[in-house]
Design a protein around this motif. Structure first.
Motif, PDB file in Angstrom:
ATOM      1  N   GLY B  64       0.818  -1.024   0.222  1.00  0.00           N
ATOM      2  CA  GLY B  64       0.106   0.012   0.051  1.00  0.00           C
ATOM      3  C   GLY B  64       0.909   1.141   0.219  1.00  0.00           C
ATOM      4  O   GLY B  64       1.933   1.113  -0.296  1.00  0.00           O
ATOM      5  N   ILE B  65       0.230   2.328   0.453  1.00  0.00           N
ATOM      6  CA  ILE B  65       1.104   3.605   0.367  1.00  0.00           C
ATOM      7  C   ILE B  65       2.218   3.389   1.491  1.00  0.00           C
ATOM      8  O   ILE B  65       3.294   3.776   0.790  1.00  0.00           O
ATOM      9  N   ALA B  66       1.863   3.068   2.680  1.00  0.00           N
ATOM     10  CA  ALA B  66       3.020   3.071   3.585  1.00  0.00           C
ATOM     11  C   ALA B  66       4.189   2.161   3.128  1.00  0.00           C
ATOM     12  O   ALA B  66       5.332   2.550   2.952  1.00  0.00           O
ATOM     13  N   GLY B  67       3.987   0.812   2.776  1.00  0.00           N
ATOM     14  CA  GLY B  67       5.007  -0.076   2.128  1.00  0.00           C
ATOM     15  C   GLY B  67       5.539   0.426   1.010  1.00  0.00           C
ATOM     16  O   GLY B  67       6.923   0.365   1.183  1.00  0.00           O
ATOM     17  N   MET B  68       5.072   0.994   0.165  1.00  0.00           N
ATOM     18  CA  MET B  68       5.614   1.428  -1.124  1.00  0.00           C
ATOM     19  C   MET B  68       6.517   2.717  -0.934  1.00  0.00           C
ATOM     20  O   MET B  68       7.821   2.763  -1.298  1.00  0.00           O
ATOM     21  N   ALA B  69       6.032   3.578  -0.001  1.00  0.00           N
ATOM     22  CA  ALA B  69       6.881   4.927   0.325  1.00  0.00           C
ATOM     23  C   ALA B  69       8.279   4.343   1.015  1.00  0.00           C
ATOM     24  O   ALA B  69       8.977   4.900   0.845  1.00  0.00           O
ATOM     25  N   ALA B  70       8.182   3.494   1.947  1.00  0.00           N
ATOM     26  CA  ALA B  70       9.067   3.139   2.749  1.00  0.00           C
ATOM     27  C   ALA B  70      10.196   2.393   1.784  1.00  0.00           C
ATOM     28  O   ALA B  70      11.346   2.633   1.726  1.00  0.00           O
ATOM     29  N   ALA B  71       9.679   1.604   0.765  1.00  0.00           N
ATOM     30  CA  ALA B  71      10.757   0.827  -0.143  1.00  0.00           C
ATOM     31  C   ALA B  71      11.131   1.927  -0.991  1.00  0.00           C
ATOM     32  O   ALA B  71      12.536   2.123  -1.336  1.00  0.00           O
ATOM     33  N   TYR B  72      10.540   2.874  -1.202  1.00  0.00           N
ATOM     34  CA  TYR B  72      10.924   3.923  -2.344  1.00  0.00           C
ATOM     35  C   TYR B  72      12.114   4.702  -1.510  1.00  0.00           C
ATOM     36  O   TYR B  72      12.999   5.217  -2.007  1.00  0.00           O
ATOM     37  N   GLU B  73      11.473   5.295  -0.292  1.00  0.00           N
ATOM     38  CA  GLU B  73      12.826   6.217   0.397  1.00  0.00           C
ATOM     39  C   GLU B  73      14.089   5.442   0.744  1.00  0.00           C
ATOM     40  O   GLU B  73      15.087   5.756   0.649  1.00  0.00           O
ATOM     41  N   LEU B  74      14.042   4.085   1.187  1.00  0.00           N
ATOM     42  CA  LEU B  74      14.974   3.253   1.506  1.00  0.00           C
ATOM     43  C   LEU B  74      15.980   3.023   0.248  1.00  0.00           C
ATOM     44  O   LEU B  74      17.013   2.798   0.357  1.00  0.00           O
ATOM     45  N   GLY B  75      15.165   2.702  -0.703  1.00  0.00           N
ATOM     46  CA  GLY B  75      15.724   2.451  -2.028  1.00  0.00           C
ATOM     47  C   GLY B  75      16.748   3.497  -2.516  1.00  0.00           C
ATOM     48  O   GLY B  75      17.718   3.422  -3.263  1.00  0.00           O
ATOM     49  N   LYS B  76      16.323   4.739  -2.108  1.00  0.00           N
ATOM     50  CA  LYS B  76      17.438   6.016  -2.504  1.00  0.00           C
ATOM     51  C   LYS B  76      18.565   5.798  -2.054  1.00  0.00           C
ATOM     52  O   LYS B  76      19.559   6.538  -2.512  1.00  0.00           O
ATOM     53  N   ALA B  77      18.896   5.066  -0.865  1.00  0.00           N
ATOM     54  CA  ALA B  77      20.150   4.769  -0.024  1.00  0.00           C
ATOM     55  C   ALA B  77      20.824   3.746  -0.534  1.00  0.00           C
ATOM     56  O   ALA B  77      21.712   3.398  -0.144  1.00  0.00           O
ATOM     57  N   GLY B  78      19.895   3.011  -1.382  1.00  0.00           N
ATOM     58  CA  GLY B  78      20.657   1.559  -1.762  1.00  0.00           C
ATOM     59  C   GLY B  78      19.988   0.275  -1.104  1.00  0.00           C
ATOM     60  O   GLY B  78      20.670  -0.552  -1.219  1.00  0.00           O
ATOM     61  N   TYR B  79      19.384   0.634  -0.032  1.00  0.00           N
ATOM     62  CA  TYR B  79      18.931  -0.538   0.694  1.00  0.00           C
ATOM     63  C   TYR B  79      18.035  -1.726  -0.174  1.00  0.00           C
ATOM     64  O   TYR B  79      17.275  -1.413  -1.133  1.00  0.00           O
ATOM     65  N   ASP B  80      18.387  -3.007  -0.020  1.00  0.00           N
ATOM     66  CA  ASP B  80      17.587  -3.902  -0.377  1.00  0.00           C
ATOM     67  C   ASP B  80      16.363  -4.111   0.023  1.00  0.00           C
ATOM     68  O   ASP B  80      16.218  -4.922   0.985  1.00  0.00           O
ATOM     69  N   CYS B  81      15.104  -3.829  -0.622  1.00  0.00           N
ATOM     70  CA  CYS B  81      14.064  -3.870   0.081  1.00  0.00           C
ATOM     71  C   CYS B  81      13.027  -5.008  -0.874  1.00  0.00           C
ATOM     72  O   CYS B  81      13.222  -5.187  -2.035  1.00  0.00           O
ATOM     73  N   LYS B  82      12.455  -5.932  -0.222  1.00  0.00           N
ATOM     74  CA  LYS B  82      11.319  -6.814  -0.748  1.00  0.00           C
ATOM     75  C   LYS B  82      10.337  -6.597  -0.134  1.00  0.00           C
ATOM     76  O   LYS B  82       9.772  -6.712   1.125  1.00  0.00           O
ATOM     77  N   ILE B  83       9.075  -6.367  -0.960  1.00  0.00           N
ATOM     78  CA  ILE B  83       7.514  -6.135  -0.478  1.00  0.00           C
ATOM     79  C   ILE B  83       7.025  -7.649  -0.604  1.00  0.00           C
ATOM     80  O   ILE B  83       7.114  -7.880  -1.882  1.00  0.00           O
ATOM     81  N   LEU B  84       6.129  -7.868   0.205  1.00  0.00           N
ATOM     82  CA  LEU B  84       5.328  -9.202   0.070  1.00  0.00           C
ATOM     83  C   LEU B  84       3.769  -8.433   0.090  1.00  0.00           C
ATOM     84  O   LEU B  84       3.448  -7.636   1.038  1.00  0.00           O
ATOM     85  N   GLU B  85       3.079  -8.667  -1.026  1.00  0.00           N
ATOM     86  CA  GLU B  85       1.828  -8.069  -1.028  1.00  0.00           C
ATOM     87  C   GLU B  85       0.799  -9.198  -1.181  1.00  0.00           C
ATOM     88  O   GLU B  85       0.789 -10.137  -2.227  1.00  0.00           O
ATOM     89  N   ALA B  86      -0.303  -9.230  -0.421  1.00  0.00           N
ATOM     90  CA  ALA B  86      -1.219 -10.490  -0.411  1.00  0.00           C
ATOM     91  C   ALA B  86      -2.237 -10.139  -1.729  1.00  0.00           C
ATOM     92  O   ALA B  86      -2.536 -11.376  -2.204  1.00  0.00           O
TER      93      ALA B  86
END
Lengths: 534, 534
Positions: B64-86
């Protein structure tokens, strides 16, 4: 069955004379001639066919909204319309200033707009209320609409020399919340409400008090102590951050500031939400009309004389390009020339008409468009659209209602009237710009750094307009307005000045409808006479 | 020099440990962990480079908004994000229903939207105030905005069983003008204003009275006799047509109707003008986020267990398609699953956390989209956008704020909460449609003839959401909310429920910023420990 369908049926059975009789008995042709545009139906080819008519030649003076709307409507029935337009463009006061727009004011220098491509401001009409006929023409002509942001609670009030709140920018929503709070409190706390001037039952008093509590966001003891509606000191957000609110402004501060007196401007029937603007600039409306009038408009044709006889009209005009004088004849004329211009054109009008024309004042009004490198008002002030209101002589700052979140934008840096507009109009272009920037910078210090280019105008100094709109006094409406509304033989006036919607395009559209209906009635009436004689 | 620039300079001179020290002395790392999203700056690759870190693997539950916004922001620093979506789509409750949209409610039947191409309604969030961070994300992500019409004075109030005005549709502007008129009159006519509860000088009393005259559009004797602001009986126009106005509604009628109590709803800080919506549907926001997260989202992944140790997190999930159970490990987890869903997932949370999760109520709320053959509300009622308000259990009718003047449109035929939403939710799809149409037809008789197709939903019956938004009582905020905000070891909650902006996307965005900042702080903190040890 519509009236139109009915007449079509009558026509099929009984021919033109039967149609005439039916129209007469429906009250469609009786004196007085059609005085309201509300019952307008467009003339149709079948009307004329039924009356064995091929229409007539109509000479229209001015390719603004009224002139083009008249030609558009008459064209639906097959009338032969010719429009003479003094400018090299259509629209008249409906005028969008964008890259390359050129204009010289009377006694002024030539100005060419240097806005970036895609940026613009509407120098003339800029908003359309949802109840105006203008909306219907947009629908019919395929002009796409977007919302015009009129009342934005995040825009500012800013007053000078007005008590303790002087020279502070305060969000409109803050002023409104505090004002409603105090007013509600004052009335809620009147202990003996049965003594109020309106009779109120016990139940009504309870309902009134409950309403006031909600209206003012009052505390349980009916005191106004501030409200989240006025905005926050610290906005609420995620985590352990419920937000904090400031104390309200003091009632006496508000009263001294005069800000609260501006609130009711948002309630005006023509300015209530929702309001609209065409996507891409207000001139999308004249452009759409123009596209329906291919080959019918002569540009650069400055009217020299307006003549008529019992049989027709004769218009003398000078072509701007070569200065040559030409003339054109027709059966009827619709004259949409603004009165300050018309009064100087020799015309076959009655002395009463000439007197009326020269006695109507037009509004002095001006605007400046200021292009900025960045939309700081959106990013820093979080104002997306709307109007800031001030007692400085810029009067208003308009934030664009289009292309939100894009980089650059054009503000209307002043939109003023009366003496303020005269004063600004008397300044040189660079003085206007400097004054608008120095006043605006008191509210938006970013002006200094972000400004790029401007284009300003004073409508009373624009040739072929010489004013913003007809500004009737009550006695003008009694003494002169009825005369202006009576056709002068074969010549009918039209334009916003022939309406109670002065300054609005709807006035121009509706007045065109009246002129069209009257001419169409006249033409059908002639067919009756011909039928009887023939 | 920004704080960020300063830290960059420190990093260049003194390396990661110096940065750490500077951050600590700036109060950026101290306890408590970042609690407000207002001071957020996106993590940068240079932060991690300076700390000799390559980021960490972050498992995010929910796209959702929170999950994707978190991944988007962390991605700016190069974090490796994986989102699980039901679900098989992103957005969560940010959900635009258009042709082909399919959903089955819990214990419900499958529904597929049959709207025409290009028509839609926003089933979840539908408006964005200009002061929300959501606007900033739209700017950054290139999501185009248009105005959402919230308060439209031409839309209606309609009340049943409420005195003499029962079952009459009355324009909101009419109710507002009459209410302001009477309230202003009542206060203006209080003869001894010095007896009012607030101290008022003689000058203030004069200013107050002048304000009231303008606010209420009172006559010279301070009586409210009606106003053009309430609208006209016959609209003014061209020719000899100044317009006529009706007498005002009686004060007791207004009070009995309760309509005036709805006015203050327009003043709410989150509902004041201006409000916005993305062009093309609210789901343009999740789509824009999704486009930045290519390859990072696993769809159809239903979370089974949320586990953690001192070293990392382990998430067990079932793939919807084949029912197979998988697991994924990472360094941190951000869990955005709505609490009514989360409470049933085994998780390594403290008993206090589990207790908090299960004790938060979620709003029951529902909407129906009704497609009509023609936009009769625009053409006949002249309502372009806005909301009609009623005490019938449909509660509201929303007119579309987009594609004005086009032929067809989708109204929101009800948008209700609480028991009304439960009642509607318990009906079959065809019963909901029939009930929404029969109630709406009392206001718009055109419903019967113009209706084409509907799509309805009850959020409390939508799998993976099970409610509209977190609905905290004051005691919940005291007893449970602080617990939900404390990270559980390596697991951080995020979502609108972790905010004071519940029900708003801004709450989800801001809570994501807090989770991102905290994790980033933790990662940088580890670098300090490592530096000291190493």
């Amino acid at each position: 069955m519509t009236r139109r369908d009915f007449l079509d049926q009558v026509g099929k059975v009984g021919g033109a004379v039967a149609v005439w009789g039916a129209m007469e008995s429906l009250g469609l042709l009786g004196k007085p001639l059609m005085a309201s545009a509300k019952e307008f139906t467009s003339p149709k080819k079948s009307d004329l066919a039924m009356a064995n008519k091929n229409g007539k030649k109509i000479i229209i003076l001015g390719a603004g909204i009224a002139g083009m709307a008249a030609a558009y409507e008459l064209g639906k029935a097959g009338y032969d319309c010719k429009i003479l337009e003094a400018r090299e463009r259509t629209g008249g006061r409906n005028w969008t200033v964008r890259k390359g727009t050129a204009e010289s004011e009377i006694n002024g220098v030539k100005q060419i707009a240097k806005f970036d491509k895609g940026l613009y401001f509407n120098a003339g009409p800029a908003r359309i209320p949802q109840h105006h006929v203008t909306i219907d023409y947009c629908r019919e002509l395929g002009v796409e609409l977007e919302v015009f942001c009129n009342a934005n609670e995040f825009s500012y009030y800013y007053q000078e020399n007005s008590g303790p709140l002087s020279s502070q920018k305060i969000r409109k929503g803050t002023v409104k919340a505090d004002t409603r709070g105090y007013i509600s409190e004052l009335l809620a706390k009147v202990s003996d409400k049965t003594a109020l001037d309106r009779p109120l039952s016990k139940e009504d008093i309870e309902r009134l008090t409950a309403y006031l509590k909600g209206e003012g966001d009052l505390s349980s003891d009916y005191t106004y102590k501030g409200s989240t509606r006025r905005g926050y000191k610290e906005l609420p957000g995620a985590g352990l951050n419920p937000g904090t609110i400031d104390s309200p402004l003091a009632l006496t501060e508000l009263l001294q500031s005069g800000m609260m007196n501006s609130i009711s401007g948002d309630y005006d029937f023509n300015q209530q939400p929702m309001l609209f603007q065409p996507v891409g600039g207000m001139d999308q409306i004249p452009k759409a009309l123009e596209s329906k009038l291919s080959g019918k408009i002569t540009f650069g044709a400055e009217i020299q004389e307006i003549r008529q006889s019992a049989d027709g009209v004769r218009i003398v005009y000078k072509t701007n390009k070569n200065g040559k004088t030409s003339e054109i004849t027709g059966d009827y004329c619709i004259c949409t020339i603004p009165l300050p211009v018309l009064k100087n054109i020799p015309a076959d009008f009655t002395p009463q008409m000439k007197n009326a024309i020269k006695n109507i004042n037009y509004a002095t009004t001006g605007k400046i468009g200021l292009q900025f490198k960045n939309r700081f008002w959106e990013k820093d002030d979080r104002i997306l659209g709307g109007i800031t209101t001030t007692n400085m002589d810029i009067s208003q700052i308009w934030y664009p209602s289009n292309d939100f979140l894009s980089q650059k934008g054009v503000l209307v840096g002043y939109y003023n009237f009366g003496q303020n507009a005269v004063d600004y109009g008397n300044l040189s272009l660079s003085q206007r710009q400097a004054r608008a920037i120095s006043q605006g910078a008191k509210i938006h210090p970013q002006y200094a750094q972000e400004f790029e280019t401007s284009f300003s105008l004073a409508w009373h100094k624009i040739k072929y307009s010489e004013g913003g709109w007809a500004s009737y006094s009550a006695s003008d409406r009694t003494n002169y307005y009825p005369i202006l509304n009576e056709p002068q033989g074969r010549i009918h006036l039209a334009g916003e000045h022939l309406s109670y919607l002065t300054g609005w395009m709807a006035g121009a559209f509706e007045s065109a409808r009246i002129a069209v209906s009257r001419i169409h009635e006249e033409v059908l009436k002639e067919s009756k006479v011909t039928s009887k004689v023939g």
